[in-house]
Scaffold this active site. Sequence first.
Site, PDB file in Angstrom:
ATOM      1  N   GLU A  56      12.762 -13.946  10.683  1.00  0.00           N
ATOM      2  CA  GLU A  56      13.503 -15.079  10.132  1.00  0.00           C
ATOM      3  C   GLU A  56      14.753 -14.613   9.390  1.00  0.00           C
ATOM      4  O   GLU A  56      15.841 -15.185   9.547  1.00  0.00           O
ATOM      5  CB  GLU A  56      12.616 -15.872   9.159  1.00  0.00           C
ATOM      6  CG  GLU A  56      11.291 -16.322   9.743  1.00  0.00           C
ATOM      7  CD  GLU A  56      10.157 -15.363   9.421  1.00  0.00           C
ATOM      8  OE1 GLU A  56       9.113 -15.835   8.970  1.00  0.00           O
ATOM      9  OE2 GLU A  56      10.341 -14.148   9.628  1.00  0.00           O
ATOM     10  N   CYS A  89      10.373 -14.632   3.155  1.00  0.00           N
ATOM     11  CA  CYS A  89      11.253 -15.329   4.095  1.00  0.00           C
ATOM     12  C   CYS A  89      11.461 -16.793   3.699  1.00  0.00           C
ATOM     13  O   CYS A  89      12.484 -17.389   4.040  1.00  0.00           O
ATOM     14  CB  CYS A  89      10.673 -15.241   5.510  1.00  0.00           C
ATOM     15  SG  CYS A  89      10.784 -13.584   6.207  1.00  0.00           S
ATOM     16  N   ALA A 159      -9.651   4.959  33.835  1.00  0.00           N
ATOM     17  CA  ALA A 159      -9.138   5.122  35.198  1.00  0.00           C
ATOM     18  C   ALA A 159     -10.303   5.576  36.059  1.00  0.00           C
ATOM     19  O   ALA A 159     -10.879   6.644  35.820  1.00  0.00           O
ATOM     20  CB  ALA A 159      -7.999   6.131  35.236  1.00  0.00           C
ATOM     21  N   THR A 201     -13.257  15.789  26.572  1.00  0.00           N
ATOM     22  CA  THR A 201     -12.016  15.601  27.325  1.00  0.00           C
ATOM     23  C   THR A 201     -11.034  16.730  27.035  1.00  0.00           C
ATOM     24  O   THR A 201     -10.355  17.238  27.933  1.00  0.00           O
ATOM     25  CB  THR A 201     -11.381  14.243  26.982  1.00  0.00           C
ATOM     26  OG1 THR A 201     -12.257  13.194  27.403  1.00  0.00           O
ATOM     27  CG2 THR A 201     -10.036  14.072  27.657  1.00  0.00           C
ATOM     28  N   ASP A 205     -10.005  18.914  30.162  1.00  0.00           N
ATOM     29  CA  ASP A 205      -8.677  18.631  30.733  1.00  0.00           C
ATOM     30  C   ASP A 205      -7.513  19.233  29.952  1.00  0.00           C
ATOM     31  O   ASP A 205      -6.401  19.311  30.475  1.00  0.00           O
ATOM     32  CB  ASP A 205      -8.472  17.111  30.828  1.00  0.00           C
ATOM     33  CG  ASP A 205      -9.502  16.431  31.700  1.00  0.00           C
ATOM     34  OD1 ASP A 205     -10.051  17.102  32.594  1.00  0.00           O
ATOM     35  OD2 ASP A 205      -9.780  15.235  31.486  1.00  0.00           O
ATOM     36  N   ARG A 212       4.772   9.992  28.297  1.00  0.00           N
ATOM     37  CA  ARG A 212       5.766  10.566  29.205  1.00  0.00           C
ATOM     38  C   ARG A 212       6.457   9.438  29.974  1.00  0.00           C
ATOM     39  O   ARG A 212       5.976   8.999  31.026  1.00  0.00           O
ATOM     40  CB  ARG A 212       5.104  11.582  30.137  1.00  0.00           C
ATOM     41  CG  ARG A 212       4.547  12.784  29.374  1.00  0.00           C
ATOM     42  CD  ARG A 212       3.920  13.821  30.269  1.00  0.00           C
ATOM     43  NE  ARG A 212       2.676  13.413  30.857  1.00  0.00           N
ATOM     44  CZ  ARG A 212       1.511  13.415  30.228  1.00  0.00           C
ATOM     45  NH1 ARG A 212       1.451  13.774  28.956  1.00  0.00           N
ATOM     46  NH2 ARG A 212       0.416  13.043  30.866  1.00  0.00           N
ATOM     47  N   GLU A 299      -9.427   6.588  25.161  1.00  0.00           N
ATOM     48  CA  GLU A 299      -9.327   7.152  26.510  1.00  0.00           C
ATOM     49  C   GLU A 299     -10.375   8.247  26.651  1.00  0.00           C
ATOM     50  O   GLU A 299     -10.065   9.404  26.924  1.00  0.00           O
ATOM     51  CB  GLU A 299      -7.923   7.720  26.769  1.00  0.00           C
ATOM     52  CG  GLU A 299      -6.841   6.668  26.906  1.00  0.00           C
ATOM     53  CD  GLU A 299      -5.540   7.255  27.438  1.00  0.00           C
ATOM     54  OE1 GLU A 299      -5.585   8.342  28.043  1.00  0.00           O
ATOM     55  OE2 GLU A 299      -4.488   6.622  27.251  1.00  0.00           O
TER      56      GLU A 299
END
Length: 404
Positions: A56, A89, A159, A201, A205, A212, A299
């Site tokens: 505002e 505001c 995924a 993980t 990995d 990215r 994840e």
Amino acid sequence: MSDKKSDENYMSIALDLAAKGQGRTSPNPMVGAVIVKDGKIVGKGWHRKAGTPHGEAAALMDAGPNAEGGTLYVNLEPCCHRDKLTPPCTDAILGSRIRRVVVGMPDPNPKVAGKGIDTLREAGVKVDVGVLRERCERLNRVFTKFITTRMPFVTLKVAQTLDGKIATSTGESKWITGPEARKHGHMLRNVADAIIVGIGTVLRDDPSLTTRLEDVENARDPERIILDSTLRIPLDAKVLNVQSKAKTYIATTLAAPTAKIKEIKKKGAEILMMEGDAIKLPLLMEELGKMGLINVIVEGGSRVNAEALRSGVVDKAAFFIAPKILGGDDARGSIGGSSPESLDMAIPLLDMRFTRLGEDLLVEGFLKRSEEYHPDQQQSSDRPQPVDRLPDDRRHRRRKRHKK
């Protein structure tokens, strides 16, 4: 154009402006505003990031003296309290002599919650509430969850293959989904405050957990949270050595070796010391909420994913499904643990959305309706009590997490 259609049109513009602040306003909400006079837009603005003028105020500055006698459209009720870095505001609106204010939804912040609307009406400003309310509530689901429960909004991101596998029998998981799905995943990181993975993980990995997005201006990394109850993380792990403005936090327990804690701190990471011999996700989420991290992505692997669902911390599921079938009992599934005995115990998803990303399909749904966090509803006695909106710079004032 009818008055209703006109109001909806300008509120839609305010919502589009508000969305520009996605991922940058935490722990504040996303707010956009439009000022209209004589059928023309004379001012626009949005809350760009914590510590800067709210939507505002930005619109009023853009309009200048043209705001007088105009109509202000804003997706969230204007604030009226002074427990923050920027002025209320409502003061700016009254000072500008705006004639009418159209509000998309009331502010769930207990310090506002209708008081901003009342302040304007008592001063003679005409206020209409509820234009495109559902869209307004959807936009600020994250803020509403946080401001009414002290807990961050949690998205479980997975995924997997068509048959629910996230890795082969040998642990290979790169890449199950295609480049379009992976890019979308990085877009989610770009607007998140933190990303959580388990130590499994990291060991398997060795991810960097960065964002990215080379073609996105001002992309940023979320804070990295590693669940590691005994500090098995290698000192050469990427998350401890990555060049990033975002911090790495290791959530651990009293079982962690003191010497390893010191070595990790030398790497620049911070320790989140949890009580007991296991990391309890609800307690971790409370801690992240105190840190001003209100939009969190999990994840994890199958165990972390299962624990996140079992503990009830997940608000939204985002499953990226690749048109592939691995099969076999030795390939890792996306959700570990034991299945329930009855279909009645399955977790339903609400407000489903399906998005095609190259060859892959993104399936999204909410595990809880936004109404569960609605300020008009009575809170249960075992739910954390409401917390006032954190000061705009809370996220930048990290307190020490562990002393030893």
